[in-house]
Design a protein around this motif. Sequence first.
Motif, PDB file in Angstrom:
ATOM      1  N   ALA A   2     -25.028 -18.608  -4.562  1.00  0.00           N
ATOM      2  CA  ALA A   2     -24.358 -17.605  -5.394  1.00  0.00           C
ATOM      3  C   ALA A   2     -24.487 -16.221  -4.760  1.00  0.00           C
ATOM      4  CB  ALA A   2     -24.980 -17.605  -6.782  1.00  0.00           C
ATOM      5  N   ALA A   3     -23.537 -15.370  -5.092  1.00  0.00           N
ATOM      6  CA  ALA A   3     -23.587 -14.006  -4.566  1.00  0.00           C
ATOM      7  C   ALA A   3     -24.726 -13.246  -5.225  1.00  0.00           C
ATOM      8  CB  ALA A   3     -22.261 -13.317  -4.835  1.00  0.00           C
ATOM      9  N   ALA A   4     -25.144 -12.189  -4.539  1.00  0.00           N
ATOM     10  CA  ALA A   4     -26.260 -11.402  -5.055  1.00  0.00           C
ATOM     11  C   ALA A   4     -25.816 -10.627  -6.288  1.00  0.00           C
ATOM     12  CB  ALA A   4     -26.748 -10.440  -3.982  1.00  0.00           C
ATOM     13  N   THR A   5     -26.585 -10.719  -7.342  1.00  0.00           N
ATOM     14  CA  THR A   5     -26.299  -9.954  -8.546  1.00  0.00           C
ATOM     15  C   THR A   5     -27.035  -8.619  -8.467  1.00  0.00           C
ATOM     16  OG1 THR A   5     -28.185 -10.860  -9.697  1.00  0.00           O
ATOM     17  CG2 THR A   5     -26.123 -12.092  -9.855  1.00  0.00           C
ATOM     18  N   PRO A   6     -26.659  -7.646  -9.309  1.00  0.00           N
ATOM     19  CA  PRO A   6     -27.390  -6.368  -9.299  1.00  0.00           C
ATOM     20  C   PRO A   6     -28.891  -6.555  -9.469  1.00  0.00           C
ATOM     21  CG  PRO A   6     -25.419  -6.183 -10.626  1.00  0.00           C
ATOM     22  CD  PRO A   6     -25.500  -7.611 -10.197  1.00  0.00           C
ATOM     23  N   SER A   7     -29.298  -7.541 -10.284  1.00  0.00           N
ATOM     24  CA  SER A   7     -30.739  -7.707 -10.494  1.00  0.00           C
ATOM     25  C   SER A   7     -31.420  -8.198  -9.217  1.00  0.00           C
ATOM     26  CB  SER A   7     -30.996  -8.672 -11.644  1.00  0.00           C
ATOM     27  OG  SER A   7     -30.522  -9.951 -11.319  1.00  0.00           O
ATOM     28  N   ASP A   8     -30.670  -8.969  -8.388  1.00  0.00           N
ATOM     29  CA  ASP A   8     -31.241  -9.395  -7.101  1.00  0.00           C
ATOM     30  C   ASP A   8     -31.515  -8.193  -6.209  1.00  0.00           C
ATOM     31  OD1 ASP A   8     -31.074 -11.955  -7.898  1.00  0.00           O
ATOM     32  OD2 ASP A   8     -29.225 -12.396  -6.824  1.00  0.00           O
ATOM     33  N   ILE A   9     -30.502  -7.297  -6.165  1.00  0.00           N
ATOM     34  CA  ILE A   9     -30.661  -6.113  -5.317  1.00  0.00           C
ATOM     35  C   ILE A   9     -31.827  -5.265  -5.821  1.00  0.00           C
ATOM     36  CG2 ILE A   9     -29.494  -4.012  -4.544  1.00  0.00           C
ATOM     37  CD1 ILE A   9     -26.877  -5.650  -4.833  1.00  0.00           C
ATOM     38  N   LEU A  10     -31.911  -5.165  -7.153  1.00  0.00           N
ATOM     39  CA  LEU A  10     -33.022  -4.419  -7.754  1.00  0.00           C
ATOM     40  C   LEU A  10     -34.361  -5.038  -7.349  1.00  0.00           C
ATOM     41  CD1 LEU A  10     -32.913  -2.023  -9.745  1.00  0.00           C
ATOM     42  CD2 LEU A  10     -33.518  -3.641 -11.531  1.00  0.00           C
ATOM     43  N   LEU A  44     -41.557 -13.868  -8.398  1.00  0.00           N
ATOM     44  CA  LEU A  44     -40.289 -13.792  -9.122  1.00  0.00           C
ATOM     45  C   LEU A  44     -39.118 -14.040  -8.178  1.00  0.00           C
ATOM     46  CD1 LEU A  44     -39.949 -13.153 -12.105  1.00  0.00           C
ATOM     47  CD2 LEU A  44     -39.333 -10.825 -11.471  1.00  0.00           C
ATOM     48  N   SER A  45     -39.199 -13.433  -6.985  1.00  0.00           N
ATOM     49  CA  SER A  45     -38.071 -13.574  -6.065  1.00  0.00           C
ATOM     50  C   SER A  45     -37.997 -14.998  -5.519  1.00  0.00           C
ATOM     51  CB  SER A  45     -38.170 -12.559  -4.934  1.00  0.00           C
ATOM     52  OG  SER A  45     -39.130 -12.964  -4.003  1.00  0.00           O
ATOM     53  N   TRP A  46     -39.152 -15.661  -5.334  1.00  0.00           N
ATOM     54  CA  TRP A  46     -39.113 -17.066  -4.920  1.00  0.00           C
ATOM     55  C   TRP A  46     -38.452 -17.911  -5.995  1.00  0.00           C
ATOM     56  CZ3 TRP A  46     -39.213 -17.815  -0.150  1.00  0.00           C
ATOM     57  CH2 TRP A  46     -40.150 -17.213   0.699  1.00  0.00           C
ATOM     58  N   THR A  47     -38.767 -17.594  -7.262  1.00  0.00           N
ATOM     59  CA  THR A  47     -38.136 -18.333  -8.354  1.00  0.00           C
ATOM     60  C   THR A  47     -36.628 -18.148  -8.299  1.00  0.00           C
ATOM     61  OG1 THR A  47     -40.054 -17.646  -9.619  1.00  0.00           O
ATOM     62  CG2 THR A  47     -38.331 -18.781 -10.799  1.00  0.00           C
ATOM     63  N   ARG A  48     -36.206 -16.917  -8.041  1.00  0.00           N
ATOM     64  CA  ARG A  48     -34.776 -16.623  -7.955  1.00  0.00           C
ATOM     65  C   ARG A  48     -34.127 -17.393  -6.800  1.00  0.00           C
ATOM     66  NH1 ARG A  48     -30.356 -16.590  -8.724  1.00  0.00           N
ATOM     67  NH2 ARG A  48     -28.816 -14.976  -8.406  1.00  0.00           N
ATOM     68  N   LEU A  49     -34.901 -17.641  -5.734  1.00  0.00           N
ATOM     69  CA  LEU A  49     -34.377 -18.381  -4.589  1.00  0.00           C
ATOM     70  C   LEU A  49     -34.514 -19.890  -4.775  1.00  0.00           C
ATOM     71  CD1 LEU A  49     -35.745 -16.158  -1.702  1.00  0.00           C
ATOM     72  CD2 LEU A  49     -33.361 -16.511  -2.280  1.00  0.00           C
ATOM     73  N   ASP A  50     -34.775 -20.326  -6.021  1.00  0.00           N
ATOM     74  CA  ASP A  50     -34.914 -21.749  -6.325  1.00  0.00           C
ATOM     75  C   ASP A  50     -36.059 -22.404  -5.555  1.00  0.00           C
ATOM     76  OD1 ASP A  50     -33.033 -22.025  -8.229  1.00  0.00           O
ATOM     77  OD2 ASP A  50     -31.392 -22.426  -6.841  1.00  0.00           O
ATOM     78  N   ALA A  51     -37.138 -21.687  -5.354  1.00  0.00           N
ATOM     79  CA  ALA A  51     -38.295 -22.281  -4.675  1.00  0.00           C
ATOM     80  C   ALA A  51     -39.533 -22.119  -5.552  1.00  0.00           C
ATOM     81  CB  ALA A  51     -38.516 -21.626  -3.319  1.00  0.00           C
ATOM     82  N   PRO A  52     -39.563 -22.838  -6.690  1.00  0.00           N
ATOM     83  CA  PRO A  52     -40.710 -22.677  -7.594  1.00  0.00           C
ATOM     84  C   PRO A  52     -42.036 -23.085  -6.950  1.00  0.00           C
ATOM     85  CG  PRO A  52     -39.270 -24.456  -8.310  1.00  0.00           C
ATOM     86  CD  PRO A  52     -38.568 -23.760  -7.218  1.00  0.00           C
TER      87      PRO A  52
END
Lengths: 325, 101
Positions: A2-10, A44-52
Motif C-alpha cells: 500500500a502507498a504511504a499514508t500521512p501517518s506513515d510519514i509522521l 510500532l513501525s514494524w507492526t505497520r510493516l506487517d512484521a509483528p
Amino acid sequence: MAAATPSDILLCLLILSLALGVLGDANPFRGVIIFIVFGLVMALSWTRLDAPDLALAEAALGAGVIGVLFLVALRKQGEKDVSLATQRLRLNSVTIISGLLLIVFIVYLGALGVFSAWKTPGKGLVEPVYESLHLTGVSNPVTAVILNYRAYDTFLEIGVLYLVMLSVFALQPDEKAKFTSTEQYDRMLRSYARGIVPFMVLAAGYLLWAGAFRPGGAFQAGAMLGGAGILLHLSRPAMLLDMRGLVARLSLVAGFFSFCILGILAMLYGFDFLQWPSHLAKHAILTVETASTLSIGLTLTGLYASVERKLISPAIFYSGEEDNP
Amino acid sequence: MIQIIINLVSGGLLIVGLFFFIAGILALWRFPDTLCRLHAITKADNLGLGFIIFAVALQVGWSVLLLKLIVVYLLILYASALNGYLIAQYAHHQDKSNEVK
C-alpha cells in the motif's frame, strides 16, 4: 504494498527525530528515556510493516531489556562520575568534517538504495520463500527464514550472545559477590512478581511454540524469559544469580551447542551444516529454538545481574568458606 | 443496520478513550509534581484504555479474541497499578530525604 499514508510519514519523521534526540541530547538520562521511546516507536513501525515478529522483539529487547540495562549502567556511572553528564558535543574541525562525511555517506547509501530498488522491481525473495515453505517444517515464513533458510546467521547470532556472556564473566570483579544493596524488599513488587512470573514463563512457552505457524519464536520467548528473570531480580534485591552450577552452565550454552550438534549430525547424514532434512526439519527447529530460548533468557538475566553486581561468574572459585551454598 | 449502530457506538467509544488519553498526557505535561501527574495519568490512562478495549470488543463480538482483550486489559490494570505505586513510593522517599537535608 500500500502507498504511504500521512501517518506513515509522521511515523518516519518521529523515528528520525527520536534518533537525533538519542544521539544529540546532552543529558544521558534523557537520552536513555528517548531511546526507550525510540524502541517503542520502532516496534510500532514494524507492526505497520506487517512484521509483528520484529515488533515483539524490538519492544521487548530494544525498549525493555536494553532500556533497563542503560538505566542501571547510568546509575552506576552517576555514582562514580558526574562530569560526564555535562559534556557537550563541541563544534570543531573534527566534528564538522566527520559530520559532513557522514552526511555524504548517508546520501550515497540512500541514492544507492533508491537506484537498486528502481532498477530491480519485483518482489525480491518473497516468492521463493513461499514456494519451498512446505519443505521447511514450519508454516511461518519468518521462522522458516530465521531457522531454516538462514539458520547459519541465527547460529552465529546465538554464538555472539554466548560470547557476550563469556566476556561479562571475564570482567566480573575477582571478589566475592555479596549482598551490598541497601534496598529493602518491596512487598507489593514481590507479590506482583509472584503473581506474574508464572504467566510470563507460560507466555514464553506459547511464543516459542507459536513461532512455527505465527509470529513468535526463540528470540521473543527468550526476551520474555529474560524479562521474568529481571523482574525476579528487581523484586528480590538480595538475590544473586549463581552461574557456577551445572544446570546454569548447560542452559547458557544450550542454544549454541544444539546448533553445533544438530548441524554436525546433519553433516554426518550427508547434508550440509545446518541443512535440515525436510521430514526432520520441524523437530530440529523446535529443538534449537527451545535450547536458544533458554540461553537467551538466561543471558539477558545474567547481563542485568552483572550490571547490578549480582552475578556469580563460573570463573570465580572461592577457596574455603561458603556463606550461602 | 445493526452493524452500522455497532460501528457508530464503537467509534464514539474510541473517541472518548482518546479524549481520556489526551487529558492524561496534558496532565503529565502541565501538572506541577510527580504525585499529581501520577494521580492524573494513571486514572486517565486506565479509563481511556478501558473505553478503547470496549470499542474493539464491540467490533470482534463474541469470540476468543474478546477473552484475550479482557485478559490484556486486566494485566495492564495490574501492571499500571504497581507501576504507579512504585513511582509514587520512589518520589515519596526522595521528598523525605530532601526534607532531612
